[in-house]
Design an enzyme around this catalytic site. Sequence first.
Site, PDB file in Angstrom:
ATOM      1  CB  SER A  15      -7.694   4.351   4.697  1.00 50.20           C
ATOM      2  OG  SER A  15      -7.003   3.257   5.016  1.00 50.20           O
ATOM      3  CG  LEU A  17     -10.057  -4.108   2.270  1.00 56.08           C
ATOM      4  CD1 LEU A  17      -9.840  -6.284   2.367  1.00 56.08           C
ATOM      5  CD2 LEU A  17     -10.956  -4.494   1.407  1.00 56.08           C
ATOM      6  CG  ASP A  36      -4.958   2.456  11.025  1.00 59.24           C
ATOM      7  OD1 ASP A  36      -3.821   2.633  11.091  1.00 59.24           O
ATOM      8  OD2 ASP A  36      -6.038   1.598  10.508  1.00 59.24           O
ATOM      9  CG  ASP A  57       3.363  -1.722  16.493  1.00 61.10           C
ATOM     10  OD1 ASP A  57       3.034  -2.914  15.829  1.00 61.10           O
ATOM     11  OD2 ASP A  57       4.580  -1.715  16.597  1.00 61.10           O
ATOM     12  CB  CYS A  84      -8.220  -4.421   7.786  1.00 61.26           C
ATOM     13  SG  CYS A  84     -10.670  -5.618   7.294  1.00 61.26           S
ATOM     14  CB  SER A 146      -4.415 -11.388   0.561  1.00 60.60           C
ATOM     15  OG  SER A 146      -3.493 -11.796  -0.969  1.00 60.60           O
ATOM     16  CE1 TYR A 159      -0.347  -8.628   2.134  1.00 60.80           C
ATOM     17  CE2 TYR A 159      -0.802 -10.210  -0.610  1.00 60.80           C
ATOM     18  CZ  TYR A 159      -1.058  -9.019   0.945  1.00 60.80           C
ATOM     19  OH  TYR A 159      -2.973  -9.192   1.249  1.00 60.80           O
ATOM     20  CG  PHE A 192     -11.179  -6.072  -2.601  1.00 55.72           C
ATOM     21  CD1 PHE A 192     -12.759  -5.706  -1.766  1.00 55.72           C
ATOM     22  CD2 PHE A 192     -11.121  -7.466  -2.701  1.00 55.72           C
ATOM     23  CE1 PHE A 192     -13.330  -6.414  -2.142  1.00 55.72           C
ATOM     24  CE2 PHE A 192     -11.432  -8.160  -2.929  1.00 55.72           C
ATOM     25  CZ  PHE A 192     -13.096  -7.851  -2.415  1.00 55.72           C
ATOM     26  CB  THR A 194      -7.016  -1.016  -0.748  1.00 53.80           C
ATOM     27  OG1 THR A 194      -5.818  -1.415  -1.678  1.00 53.80           O
ATOM     28  CG2 THR A 194      -7.855  -2.525  -0.417  1.00 53.80           C
TER      29      THR A 194
END
Length: 253
Positions: A15, A17, A36, A57, A84, A146, A159, A192, A194
């Site tokens: 899902s 990006l 994923d 993972d 991503c 980011s 983050y 974005f 998301t």
Amino acid sequence: MQIEGLRAIVTGGASGLGGATAAMLAERGADVAIFDRDEERGRAQAEAIGGAFFAVDVADEASAEAAFAAAEDAGGVARLLVNCAGVAPAIKTVSKDGAPHPLDAFRRTIGVNLIGSFNMIAQFAARLAAADPLGEERGVIVNTASVAAYDGQIGQAAYAASKGGVVGMTLPIARDLAQHRIRVVTVAPGIFLTPMLMGLPQAAQDSLGQQVPHPSRLGRPEEYAQLVEAIVANPMLNGEVIRLDGAIRMAPR
């Protein structure tokens, strides 16, 4: 490098990006493998684009190694990796009630966003380095950082640290892999649309979008995918971090 006919791996491709990038690559003729943890979404996305899904993972060495081996057995050596997969917690260094930031949450964020990205890069590059070049290059790695790496907001210590690490390792890894003719480029997206932001009320989404100087809206995942396409096509893009943010510079909150 031409996308058509390539084997591509997209982490976090179920899902957001990653999903938009996987769809773009499949549309351009790539053989896409989605890595994923979300099996339900991942399998649905893979089916929708005619690709393959592998439960992974990214922060676990054995899990990643098994997925790379399975993907290679199914479709050959991958030439493109787009990282991503990521998490984005919002936790202050000291909470309102005086509690310190949980170390496990900080560690997990670094583990997924930074260590996970490096794990995927190293294992992908080791396999690709043994393959024959396609002209002047063997393949391309695109990472996702980011704008928080530069403009981290309140509650983004973990983050921002993880994405700052992704930015910081871009050039040295590009230099490491130059001898193998593998390029490394990082994209630093702004705000974005998301799945995380899609859960916000429309008024909140509009307010966030208005913070962007131009265009004054949230970025679309397809625009991230567009940049990935351009990076793959341009052989002189290497060792660089590209902000994709509509000229935004994030305020503290």
